[in-house]
Design a protein around this motif. Structure first.
Motif: not given
Lengths: 468, 272
Positions: A131-133, A140-142, A149-153
């Protein structure tokens, strides 16, 4: 008009609070109750304002409800399939891809520059979902959520399954843009080519970091970050240059220029929004009916935030182009008579007017967003913006001529190079001045909002009370 | 106006082409290597290209803006910090000859480099000890390593080592070669290692630049091509100590930016 403003205020307020839709509906309910009970002293303004505020608040809360992420195993190694949903965003040391996986959720992927992936590629990725922080103060999440976009890898293993899985038109536009950029880079060296890419084609691939910092220091970064601000200014310039023609042609050429830019920049939502607003500037200038145009501009803004309420707070491009448009419509006529000392030749006075009025108007926002006050912003913008339309034109000719024959693009390329070189030199010289910029760490939101309130009062009440 | 522009262009060209001697630029590309060589007759060679497209900007600073050819590209070994910028170089410059150690990698950047070379239609050769690439009548690059097929070696071990010679002056370019290869070279022909300028191996890592090797090289200048605050801690103090012990003047790309060294065939001159 009034409704729209309060709707926006509702959305804006809502974006700061993690409250449910019902909180907003409470305001709607209250407003309706008061109306029914005739307890609002028959004050229509109060009723409409409250109603709009409540609706805006609810709309934001409704729109930001994140999609159900329970299917995703966050923090685990997972294997996923998805389609690249936007252009690859090439940074200095990594590339970012937005991958759309089935259920509407998007994942931001960080990977190396090679192999290159394109819009519409179907990929199989395996890696750890996160999850972005928040990064320090930055939400950054907002910011990512505005594009769903709700997830990162980070650095997953990627396997290409197939290409061409998305909109054919967009794919064509992106590949056209890539070809134009490659034509440019065959004749123009770096960093000039990257600069031109950002300026003329809205290219995302970034300029070197040091140079970007210099652009920031001199207050001219807006022309390369796809802000749409340059669309507005360039459209305005085209109009003014062709002002000797009947206004019909002037608008036509201006609108054509805007459309051309929007297409070249890949017609992303950001660019389309900015382009629509730029058209209003043209209309305002051509018709002189600034009240009607302002209402139309607000209506357009209303539709945009209705479509995606998150842009109001998190999309700098939307904010900048809206403000720049307002400035050109409202502030420019006030500023112009005070700039008589600028010569009329080569439209210098007109560029000065456009630059100074937009600068005045976007400054508080820039201070709030970037915390950097550029003392040289006005001269730098003046010295550069005058040549921006010509640079864009020759840059475009260079790219287009490259399709015909490499050697045909050379002379255009060299002219463009000289213009770009001049512009980069201006940035370099001014950025090296010791007093070029000051960091303003503490420019809180309320100060920015009060400055804008002050502007509004100055302009509307100082000049004419008809607006409301 | 047009005539004036032509005159300016011609004078620019005259000025840009007015060169003398050999010029070697150790380009500031962050954590990685990129060395641009221009012989006295204008022939050019690029040795590695750093990790990303930043090399393009550095190249633009070393070449006149209309020059879109580089005669020779040498890739010392297929690691990202050496070949990451090469695909972009091939996209923008016409390259005739590519020299590589003869080991493939399955990394994205190597495959992109491989594809770019094929598309450019450049001639490819594997570097082998004893090969001599004549950049001009007087400037040549002598390959010191590898001397065997290195296709199954680890990348750093396979790294090409070359000596650039102009008259009485010479540059030893070590790629990322580790100490064991340095010692092997010493055992082969230590007389040939004495140079004026040493591009130390592996960005100043202690895995390279053994005392004995630096002793035989006995350079006047040592170049460390390294990024500021890199996560490997390069250059290592041990290496700096060894260089200082031999009284070598150290030039670092993270502190000095691009390091430009000129040679007139008798002596080398440094200017930043």
């Amino acid at each position: 008009m009034f409704f729209i403003i309060f709707f926006a205020v509702g959305i804006f307020t809502g974006s700061f609070f993690d409250l449910s839709v019902y909180f907003g509906l409470l305001f709607v309910f209250l407003a309706l109750t008061l109306k029914l009970l005739k307890l609002n002293f028959n004050n229509l303004v109060f009723f409409v304002g409250m109603l709009a505020f409540g609706l805006g608040f609810s709309w934001y809360a409704y729109e930001v409800i994140p999609p159900d992420l329970s299917d995703f195993q966050i923090g685990r190694q997972v294997l996923l399939e998805g389609v690249v949903a936007d252009e690859a965003d090439e940074r200095e040391n990594y590339t970012r891809l937005v991958l759309e996986v089935g259920s509407g959720a998007k994942i931001l992927i960080y990977t190396g520059h090679y192999p290159k992936f394109n819009y519409g590629d179907k990929l199989k990725i395996s890696g750890e979902l996160r999850k972005p922080e928040k990064i320090d103060d930055f939400d950054w999440p907002a910011y990512l959520a505005k594009d769903d976009v709700y997830l990162e890898m980070f650095y997953p293993d990627i396997e290409l399954i197939s290409v061409g899985n998305a909109s054919r038109i967009k794919r064509y536009l992106f590949s056209l843009k890539a070809d134009l950029l490659s034509n440019v880079s065959r004749v123009i060296p770096e960093p000039h080519a990257s600069f031109l890419g950002g300026l003329t084609f809205g290219a995302k691939q970034s300029m070197p970091k040091g140079l970007q910092d210099d652009f920031r220091k001199t207050g001219i970064i807006h022309i390369v970050v796809l802000s749409g601000y340059n669309v507005t200014i360039v459209a305005d310039a085209i109009m003014r240059v062709f002002s000797f023609l009947p206004s019909f042609f002037g608008i036509g050429l201006g609108a054509l220029g805007i459309a051309a830019f929007a297409v070249m920049a890949g017609a992303s939502a950001t660019v389309v929004r900015a382009s629509i607003m730029a058209v209003f500037v043209l209309l305002a200038r051509a018709t002189g009916r600034i009240y009607e145009i302002t209402i139309a501009l607000f209506a357009a803004g209303f539709l945009m935030i209705l479509h995606n309420p998150k842009i109001l707070r998190f999309d700098s491009s939307f904010q900048l182009s809206f403000l720049a448009t307002m400035a050109l419509i409202w502030v420019a006529p006030i500023v112009e008579p005070k700039l008589k000392f600028f010569p009329k030749k080569f439209h210098i006075r007109e560029f000065a007017t456009a630059t100074i009025s937009t600068q005045i108007f976007v400054l508080p926002l820039l201070l709030y967003k970037m915390g950097l006050f550029s003392a040289v912003s006005v001269p730098v913008n003046l010295l550069i913006l005058i040549f921006v339309p010509a640079t864009m034109l020759f840059g475009f000719l260079t790219a287009a001529a490259g399709f015909v024959w490499y050697y045909l693009s050379l002379p255009f390329g060299w002219i463009t190079y000289v213009l770009l070189h001049y512009e980069l030199k201006v940035v370099e010289v001014f950025a090296s001045l010791p007093f070029a910029s000051f960091a303003i760490d503490n420019f809180p939101l309320w100060v920015m909002l009060s400055v804008y309130a002050g502007y509004a009062i100055l302009i509307f009440y100082g000049k004419d009370k008809k607006i409301f | 106006m047009f005539l004036f522009a032509c005159v300016v262009l011609v004078w620019y060209a005259v000025f840009a082409e007015g060169r003398s001697g050999l010029e070697v630029y150790f380009l500031d590309v962050g954590q990685g290597d990129a060395i641009f060589v221009q012989a006295e007759n204008g022939n050019q060679m690029l040795i590695d290209a750093g990790p990303n497209k930043n090399v393009l900007r550095q190249l633009a600073g070393a070449m006149p803006f209309y020059d879109r050819t580089i005669d020779v590209v040498l890739a010392t070994h297929p690691d990202l910090d050496h070949i990451g910028g090469l695909p972009e170089v091939f996209g923008r410059y016409k390259v005739d000859l590519v020299i590589e150690p003869g080991m493939a990698a399955d990394s994205g950047e190597y495959l992109a480099f491989d594809k770019a070379v094929e598309e450019a239609g450049a001639k490819r050769i594997f570097a082998r000890r004893g090969m001599k690439i004549n950049l001009s009548d007087e400037v040549y690059l002598l390959i010191l390593f590898p001397n065997v097929d290195v296709s199954s070696w680890s990348a750093n071990d396979a790294s090409i080592i070359a000596k650039l010679v102009y008259g009485n002056t010479s540059f030893l370019l070590m790629g990322d070669s580790p100490q064991k290869i340095e010692k092997y070279l010493v055992s082969l022909d230590k007389e040939n290692l004495d140079v004026d300028v040493l591009k130390v191996g592996h960005h100043g890592s202690k895995t390279s630049s053994s005392e004995i090797f630096v002793g035989y090289a006995s350079p006047e200048y040592a170049i460390i091509s390294v990024g500021a605050d890199n996560r490997y801690g390069h250059p290592h103090q041990e290496v700096l100590d060894i260089l200082n012990k031999f009284g070598v003047q150290i030039l670092r790309t993270d502190e000095n930016g691009t390091v430009k060294i000129k040679s007139d065939g008798q002596k080398v001159f440094v200017n930043f």
